[in-house]
Design an enzyme around this catalytic site. Structure first.
Site, mmCIF file in Angstrom:
data_model
loop_
_atom_site.group_PDB
_atom_site.id
_atom_site.type_symbol
_atom_site.label_atom_id
_atom_site.label_comp_id
_atom_site.label_asym_id
_atom_site.label_seq_id
_atom_site.Cartn_x
_atom_site.Cartn_y
_atom_site.Cartn_z
ATOM 1 N N ARG A 124 0.830 -1.211 0.000
ATOM 2 C CA ARG A 124 0.000 0.000 0.000
ATOM 3 C C ARG A 124 0.864 1.261 0.000
ATOM 4 O O ARG A 124 0.590 2.212 -0.728
ATOM 5 C CB ARG A 124 -0.962 0.018 1.194
ATOM 6 C CG ARG A 124 -2.095 -0.977 1.059
ATOM 7 C CD ARG A 124 -3.011 -0.956 2.268
ATOM 8 N NE ARG A 124 -2.243 -1.240 3.468
ATOM 9 C CZ ARG A 124 -2.449 -0.679 4.653
ATOM 10 N NH1 ARG A 124 -3.411 0.208 4.822
ATOM 11 N NH2 ARG A 124 -1.714 -1.001 5.696
ATOM 12 N N ASN A 182 -6.191 -2.758 2.052
ATOM 13 C CA ASN A 182 -6.155 -4.209 2.193
ATOM 14 C C ASN A 182 -7.571 -4.734 2.347
ATOM 15 O O ASN A 182 -8.412 -4.096 2.983
ATOM 16 C CB ASN A 182 -5.343 -4.621 3.425
ATOM 17 C CG ASN A 182 -3.855 -4.465 3.229
ATOM 18 O OD1 ASN A 182 -3.359 -4.407 2.110
ATOM 19 N ND2 ASN A 182 -3.129 -4.402 4.327
#
Length: 123
Positions: A50, A68
């Site tokens: 990320r 996520n």
């Protein structure tokens, strides 16, 4: 950006990947701004994916989000020009994090994605 993070991010730019990119539909017609969502599977959680996805988006100029998912995938919404999105999708395919191992990226163009002013990480 600190040199430690820059070094980490730069390592991911040379990743080689045989990840498959699947497009579920065509880009939006008659629009200079494209909107898509992506689901990325493989080793993409707990490896800085990320963080480095946000870095890649900021560098390319893409706006959106990355988060996520509970099933182990990473979800992305991205807004930008077709050229920007093509570059961004390639970064996702390679896995911007040097510790990631992307198996598959599923792309869906969606005109209903909300426009963002920047790119952000969600928890």
């Amino acid at each position: 950006m600190g040199s430690l993070f820059k070094e980490f991010f730069n390592k991911g730019q040379s990743n080689e990947s045989n990840a498959e990119v699947i497009y579920t539909n065509d880009p939006l017609d008659n629009s200079s701004t494209q909107k898509c969502r992506a689901t990325i599977s493989g080793r993409v959680q707990g490896v800085g994916f990320r963080f480095t996805t946000k870095q890649a988006a900021d560098e390319i100029g893409v706006r959106g989000i990355v988060r996520n998912e509970s099933d182990g995938t990473v979800y992305v919404e991205a807004v930008g020009s077709q050229e920007q999105l093509s570059r961004f999708i390639e970064a996702l395919r390679k896995g911007p994090s040097p510790s990631s191992d992307v198996d598959k990226v599923v792309i869906t163009y969606d005109k209903n994605i909300e426009e963002k002013t920047n790119f952000s990480q969600a928890n």
